[in-house]
Design a protein around this motif. Structure first.
Motif, PDB file in Angstrom:
ATOM      1  N   LEU A 116       8.329 -55.184 -11.267  1.00 19.84           N
ATOM      2  CA  LEU A 116       9.019 -54.237 -10.397  1.00 19.84           C
ATOM      3  C   LEU A 116       9.617 -54.972  -9.208  1.00 19.84           C
ATOM      4  CD1 LEU A 116       8.430 -50.656  -9.749  1.00 19.84           C
ATOM      5  CD2 LEU A 116       8.611 -52.052  -7.686  1.00 19.84           C
ATOM      6  N   VAL A 117      10.910 -54.732  -8.975  1.00 20.10           N
ATOM      7  CA  VAL A 117      11.581 -55.379  -7.852  1.00 20.10           C
ATOM      8  C   VAL A 117      11.832 -54.348  -6.764  1.00 20.10           C
ATOM      9  CG1 VAL A 117      13.623 -56.612  -7.062  1.00 20.10           C
ATOM     10  CG2 VAL A 117      12.654 -57.115  -9.310  1.00 20.10           C
ATOM     11  N   LEU A 118      11.331 -54.669  -5.581  1.00 16.73           N
ATOM     12  CA  LEU A 118      11.554 -53.813  -4.425  1.00 16.73           C
ATOM     13  C   LEU A 118      12.722 -54.412  -3.657  1.00 16.73           C
ATOM     14  CD1 LEU A 118      10.556 -51.466  -2.687  1.00 16.73           C
ATOM     15  CD2 LEU A 118       8.906 -53.016  -1.652  1.00 16.73           C
ATOM     16  N   VAL A 119      13.810 -53.644  -3.569  1.00 13.32           N
ATOM     17  CA  VAL A 119      15.030 -54.203  -2.988  1.00 13.32           C
ATOM     18  C   VAL A 119      15.483 -53.308  -1.846  1.00 13.32           C
ATOM     19  CG1 VAL A 119      16.654 -53.013  -4.539  1.00 13.32           C
ATOM     20  CG2 VAL A 119      17.250 -55.237  -3.624  1.00 13.32           C
ATOM     21  N   GLY A 120      16.169 -53.909  -0.888  1.00 12.36           N
ATOM     22  CA  GLY A 120      16.677 -53.152   0.254  1.00 12.36           C
ATOM     23  C   GLY A 120      17.206 -54.118   1.288  1.00 12.36           C
ATOM     24  N   ALA A 121      17.941 -53.584   2.246  1.00  8.64           N
ATOM     25  CA  ALA A 121      18.532 -54.448   3.266  1.00  8.64           C
ATOM     26  C   ALA A 121      17.426 -55.036   4.135  1.00  8.64           C
ATOM     27  CB  ALA A 121      19.505 -53.648   4.118  1.00  8.64           C
ATOM     28  N   GLU A 167      13.509 -69.164 -14.341  1.00  9.95           N
ATOM     29  CA  GLU A 167      12.131 -69.620 -14.541  1.00  9.95           C
ATOM     30  C   GLU A 167      11.132 -68.510 -14.257  1.00  9.95           C
ATOM     31  OE1 GLU A 167      10.783 -73.312 -13.524  1.00  9.95           O
ATOM     32  OE2 GLU A 167      12.688 -74.362 -13.824  1.00  9.95           O
ATOM     33  N   ILE A 168      11.434 -67.706 -13.234  1.00  3.58           N
ATOM     34  CA  ILE A 168      10.528 -66.599 -12.926  1.00  3.58           C
ATOM     35  C   ILE A 168      10.536 -65.596 -14.075  1.00  3.58           C
ATOM     36  CG2 ILE A 168      10.138 -64.638 -11.389  1.00  3.58           C
ATOM     37  CD1 ILE A 168      11.091 -66.409  -9.090  1.00  3.58           C
ATOM     38  N   ALA A 169      11.725 -65.348 -14.627  1.00  2.00           N
ATOM     39  CA  ALA A 169      11.815 -64.429 -15.764  1.00  2.00           C
ATOM     40  C   ALA A 169      10.993 -64.967 -16.942  1.00  2.00           C
ATOM     41  CB  ALA A 169      13.271 -64.235 -16.164  1.00  2.00           C
ATOM     42  N   LYS A 170      11.121 -66.275 -17.173  1.00  2.00           N
ATOM     43  CA  LYS A 170      10.367 -66.896 -18.273  1.00  2.00           C
ATOM     44  C   LYS A 170       8.864 -66.782 -18.042  1.00  2.00           C
ATOM     45  CE  LYS A 170      11.501 -71.159 -18.940  1.00  2.00           C
ATOM     46  NZ  LYS A 170      12.314 -72.417 -18.909  1.00  2.00           N
ATOM     47  N   LEU A 171       8.505 -67.032 -16.786  1.00  2.00           N
ATOM     48  CA  LEU A 171       7.095 -66.981 -16.407  1.00  2.00           C
ATOM     49  C   LEU A 171       6.505 -65.606 -16.711  1.00  2.00           C
ATOM     50  CD1 LEU A 171       5.262 -69.006 -14.634  1.00  2.00           C
ATOM     51  CD2 LEU A 171       5.600 -67.329 -12.842  1.00  2.00           C
ATOM     52  N   GLU A 231      19.302 -60.592  -8.079  1.00  2.43           N
ATOM     53  CA  GLU A 231      17.923 -60.856  -8.488  1.00  2.43           C
ATOM     54  C   GLU A 231      17.269 -59.584  -9.004  1.00  2.43           C
ATOM     55  OE1 GLU A 231      15.453 -62.752  -5.433  1.00  2.43           O
ATOM     56  OE2 GLU A 231      17.139 -64.095  -5.046  1.00  2.43           O
ATOM     57  N   ALA A 232      17.505 -58.504  -8.286  1.00  2.00           N
ATOM     58  CA  ALA A 232      16.885 -57.237  -8.679  1.00  2.00           C
ATOM     59  C   ALA A 232      17.361 -56.827 -10.071  1.00  2.00           C
ATOM     60  CB  ALA A 232      17.214 -56.150  -7.656  1.00  2.00           C
ATOM     61  N   MET A 233      18.673 -56.852 -10.280  1.00  2.00           N
ATOM     62  CA  MET A 233      19.218 -56.385 -11.552  1.00  2.00           C
ATOM     63  C   MET A 233      18.778 -57.276 -12.708  1.00  2.00           C
ATOM     64  SD  MET A 233      20.961 -53.640 -10.949  1.00  2.00           S
ATOM     65  CE  MET A 233      22.098 -53.331 -12.284  1.00  2.00           C
ATOM     66  N   THR A 234      18.728 -58.593 -12.476  1.00  2.00           N
ATOM     67  CA  THR A 234      18.449 -59.494 -13.587  1.00  2.00           C
ATOM     68  C   THR A 234      16.967 -59.606 -13.919  1.00  2.00           C
ATOM     69  OG1 THR A 234      18.507 -61.311 -12.018  1.00  2.00           O
ATOM     70  CG2 THR A 234      20.504 -60.923 -13.280  1.00  2.00           C
ATOM     71  N   LEU A 235      16.095 -59.432 -12.920  1.00  2.00           N
ATOM     72  CA  LEU A 235      14.675 -59.678 -13.171  1.00  2.00           C
ATOM     73  C   LEU A 235      13.888 -58.420 -13.520  1.00  2.00           C
ATOM     74  CD1 LEU A 235      13.881 -62.193 -10.278  1.00  2.00           C
ATOM     75  CD2 LEU A 235      13.837 -62.690 -12.725  1.00  2.00           C
ATOM     76  N   PRO A 292      14.871 -48.007 -13.976  1.00  2.00           N
ATOM     77  CA  PRO A 292      15.345 -49.241 -14.595  1.00  2.00           C
ATOM     78  C   PRO A 292      16.726 -49.619 -14.056  1.00  2.00           C
ATOM     79  CG  PRO A 292      14.521 -47.726 -16.254  1.00  2.00           C
ATOM     80  CD  PRO A 292      14.564 -46.969 -14.972  1.00  2.00           C
ATOM     81  N   PRO A 293      17.079 -50.894 -14.105  1.00  2.00           N
ATOM     82  CA  PRO A 293      18.344 -51.346 -13.520  1.00  2.00           C
ATOM     83  C   PRO A 293      19.559 -50.562 -14.004  1.00  2.00           C
ATOM     84  CG  PRO A 293      17.030 -53.223 -14.190  1.00  2.00           C
ATOM     85  CD  PRO A 293      16.280 -52.009 -14.628  1.00  2.00           C
ATOM     86  N   GLN A 294      19.629 -50.301 -15.327  1.00  2.00           N
ATOM     87  CA  GLN A 294      20.811 -49.596 -15.835  1.00  2.00           C
ATOM     88  C   GLN A 294      20.932 -48.211 -15.224  1.00  2.00           C
ATOM     89  OE1 GLN A 294      18.230 -51.307 -17.353  1.00  2.00           O
ATOM     90  NE2 GLN A 294      18.174 -50.029 -19.186  1.00  2.00           N
ATOM     91  N   VAL A 295      19.789 -47.562 -15.022  1.00  2.00           N
ATOM     92  CA  VAL A 295      19.809 -46.208 -14.467  1.00  2.00           C
ATOM     93  C   VAL A 295      20.205 -46.246 -12.997  1.00  2.00           C
ATOM     94  CG1 VAL A 295      18.418 -44.163 -13.983  1.00  2.00           C
ATOM     95  CG2 VAL A 295      18.100 -45.425 -16.121  1.00  2.00           C
TER      96      VAL A 295
END
Ligand code: ADP
Ligand code: MG
Lengths: 291, 383
Positions: free
Chosen positions: B32-37, B175-179, B196-200, B217-220
């Protein structure tokens, strides 16, 4: 030069321009070093006394003064110089160790924890540093006398610590404040207790600061004269500065002994300085955070 | 492994509420990616999960256990800091082993785990170096290795890549995604970088001023943003917003005038009449000659990038103050330039104005408060 696009930076000056700083620096060096040279002259003039000339080199160099100072004994044959050197080492060493041990822990608490009295404590420590030490001379004398610690090393150590601890605490707190909090936080998450963090992270990282603080604290105690002169009355209890002063008595002024013993007393401090010099550059934390 | 569950979590510093009644679940094994300014409360949230920051109100569960009052070391988490926070006086090996040593793990096992982690992260040749002798990317790897050897049930990352240059960032992202793929450990990852948020992410949680805006989810998040903030925060270049009025089956205002099918308009805006529509840069097309355009763009600048062309300008007849008056929360200034992303050879437009058509399927509609209205948006093409 002004207004032209060519700065002179990066181009080595040539000819008389290169010499100019030296014309200024040489006289300044002479003025700074002359008194030191003169002390050396006095010390090397032997026990017969120095000539009054301004030239800082003795006419007949001799080590008599050093020998006399270093081999001095009292009526019972006690080696006074050795005794006094040991006094100085013990008092300065103990003051430093006591100051550093107590100040490290206190400074860490002041730097990292919020507790009632934190501000007052810090300001109190600062306040004790702001008054000239001589102000406390008489109250301290009374205290030490009541405790029966006149003419004892313990008394002197306690008295010196009252200034050493606040000084060390402030210096070390200043350094601890610069250590990144994240390093400790990552240790917390790694499972370290406060004590483990202090011992295994903070102290190793602070080695340069601790070394420098210890050096200053040692030097202050080593060179201290007024308090020692007040509290010590027996020759066997003297520290070196008191003995040095005693070579310049009211009737009998032995400048060459004074100079020789001053030089001998300067040696341990110079050795210590040399030993911690590499720490003065600091920089142990490099690489821990960012880059 | 374990889930992380925030139930009405609050954080206040004095009177300032930095995180407001946060309800969020990171499922077991989820990324889960927490994103924001910057300054929206992401780090504070993460630090509360880590136990470095006290929780003002609410309940925090890791696994099935309430951990509000559990010390960080007993939460079974590992954290990677933005500044790496390596121990400067220890070698790479000791940095990684430190946590295990403290926990009394046997020497042989420490050796083995450090070996596995350093192989996985390509640190084998660096084990005896101190952090000062490492590059930024290598330090980042050590910080990750230190977390990996602990085999925690949750990884916490606080902007781990933001101190790296662009190229390394892409590499470390992979690498983080692989991990995560390899270990399958639950990850809560904080960043201000939407790429980063969208890809991970398995799911993205968008935060603004301490309030969770949407978690999906990112697409949504991209195709059905819950409000104008999320709509303008995710997607680059950002979506443009226009204040419009519904007149029958027409949407009019801010330089737009478009006819929709009755069914389309119903799905788009229900019975709302004052609304804000959002259009992504790639959802415009040059209008075929002869047709009535939905809008006309007064072109300021064109940026041909080879594969595509960005066109910046203002819509003819636009009154952008109208939108500014709506007081929506957005990431962008409401009156910023309109951006189109057109095909590279979109017609070799030379003149000062382009007639445009808008993809009806990809219109976003928001009510007066900026909350999403439409239910119809088709599945996205990620851009
Ligand atoms: N110790 C503190 N005291 C007061 N305010 C704080 C403190 N720590 C963070 N804040 C405030 O909380 C807000 C959120 O901070 P943070 O979680 O670090 O934001 P982010 O990580 O999203 O950039 C900021 O406005 C910051 O100023
Ligand atoms: Mg942050």
């Amino acid at each position: 030069m002004a207004g032209s696009g060519h700065g002179s930076s990066g181009v080595a000056p040539t000819g008389w321009q290169a010499m100019l700083p030296h014309f200024l620096l040489i006289p300044v060096s002479v003025i700074t070093l002359y008194p030191v040279l003169y002390v050396i002259k006095l010390a090397l003039s032997g026990t017969s006394g120095a000539t009054a000339s301004a030239w800082p080199w003795p006419d007949h160099p001799s080590l008599d003064a050093f020998a006399k100072v270093a081999l001095r004994t009292d009526a019972h044959g006690t080696w006074l110089f050795g005794r006094q050197l040991l006094n100085s080492l013990i008092v300065s060493g103990a003051t430093t160790v006591l100051g550093i041990v107590l100040a490290c822990t206190a400074a860490y608490a002041f730097a990292r924890f919020e507790f009632p009295g934190r501000r007052a404590g810090l300001l109190g420590f600062l306040a004790t540093q702001m008054f000239p030490g001589i102000l406390t001379l008489i109250p301290l004398y009374v205290l030490i006398q009541k405790l029966g610690l006149l003419d004892s090393m313990l008394g002197l150590i306690l008295v010196y610590s009252t200034t050493a601890i606040p000084f060390c605490t402030w210096t070390l707190k200043g350094y601890f404040d610069t250590l990144p909090k994240e390093i400790e936080e990552s240790a917390i998450i790694d499972g370290a207790t406060r004590l483990q963090i202090f011992v295994r992270i903070i102290l190793p990282l602070s080695a340069p600061a601790i070394a420098v603080t210890a050096l200053f604290s040692f030097m202050a105690a080593w060179n201290e004269f007024v308090l020692a002169y007040t509290f010590l009355s027996q020759e066997a209890a003297y520290t070196l500065p008191v003995q040095i002063r005693n070579y310049v008595g009211d009737k009998d002024v032995q400048w060459s002994l004074f100079a020789a013993s001053s030089l001998i007393a300067a040696v341990p401090v110079m050795a210590l300085f040399y030993a911690v010099e590499k720490h003065l550059v600091g920089g142990l934390t490099a690489g821990g955070v960012k880059g | 492994m374990a889930r992380v569950l925030c139930k009405g979590i609050e954080k206040s510093y004095g009177d300032v509420r930095v995180v407001r009644s946060l309800d969020l679940e990171v499922a077991d094994g989820e990324f889960l990616v927490l994103v924001g300014a910057s300054g929206c409360g992401k780090s504070t949230t993460l630090r509360m999960v880590a136990g470095l920051e006290a929780i003002t109100a609410g309940q925090l569960l890791i696994g099935d256990r309430v951990v509000n009052d559990v010390a960080p070391r007993d939460r079974d988490i590992a954290m990677v800091f933005q500044s790496y926070a390596l121990y400067p006086h220890m070698t790479v090996r000791d940095n990684m082993a430190f946590g295990l040593t403290l926990r009394g793990v046997a020497k042989a096992e420490i050796e083995q785990r450090v070996g596995v982690a350093s192989t996985m992260l390509g640190l084998n040749d660096l084990l005896d170096r101190k952090p000062a002798a490492l590059s930024g990317g290598q330090r980042q790897r050590v910080a990750m290795g230190r977390a990996v050897v602990r085999q925690p049930s949750v990884f916490l990352f606080d902007e781990p890549l933001s101190n790296l240059d662009a190229k390394l960032r892409v590499q470390m992202r992979l690498e983080i995604a692989k991990l995560h793929k390899k270990l399958g450990t639950t990850i809560l990852y904080v960043t201000h970088d939407q790429v980063e948020a969208m890809t991970l992410a398995d799911r993205i949680a968008v935060m603004h001023e301490g309030v969770l805006q949407q978690c999906a989810p990112p697409q949504v998040i991209y195709s059905r943003p819950a409000n104008t903030y999320v709509a303008t925060f995710i997607g680059s270049p950002a979506m443009n917003l226009f204040a419009v009025q519904r007149q029958g089956t027409r949407l009019v205002g801010s330089g737009l005038a478009m006819d929709l099918d009755p069914g389309e308009i119903e799905l788009l805006c229900g019975d709302e009449t004052e609304l804000t529509v959002g259009i992504r840069p790639q959802d415009w097309r040059p209008a075929p000659s002869g047709s009535t355009p939905d809008a006309t763009l007064q072109v300021d600048v064109q940026e041909p990038l080879g594969s595509e062309t960005f066109v910046f300008g203002e819509l003819l007849g636009a009154n952008r103050d109208l939108l500014a008056g709506r007081d929506l929360i957005t990431q962008q200034r409401a009156d910023s330039l309109v951006i189109l992303r057109l095909e590279a050879g979109f017609g070799g437009h030379q003149g000062p104005a382009i007639g445009l058509h808008i993809d009806r399927q990809r219109l976003h509609a928001f009510d007066a408060k900026g909350v999403r209205l439409n239910k119809n948006t088709s599945e996205p093409t990620l851009g």
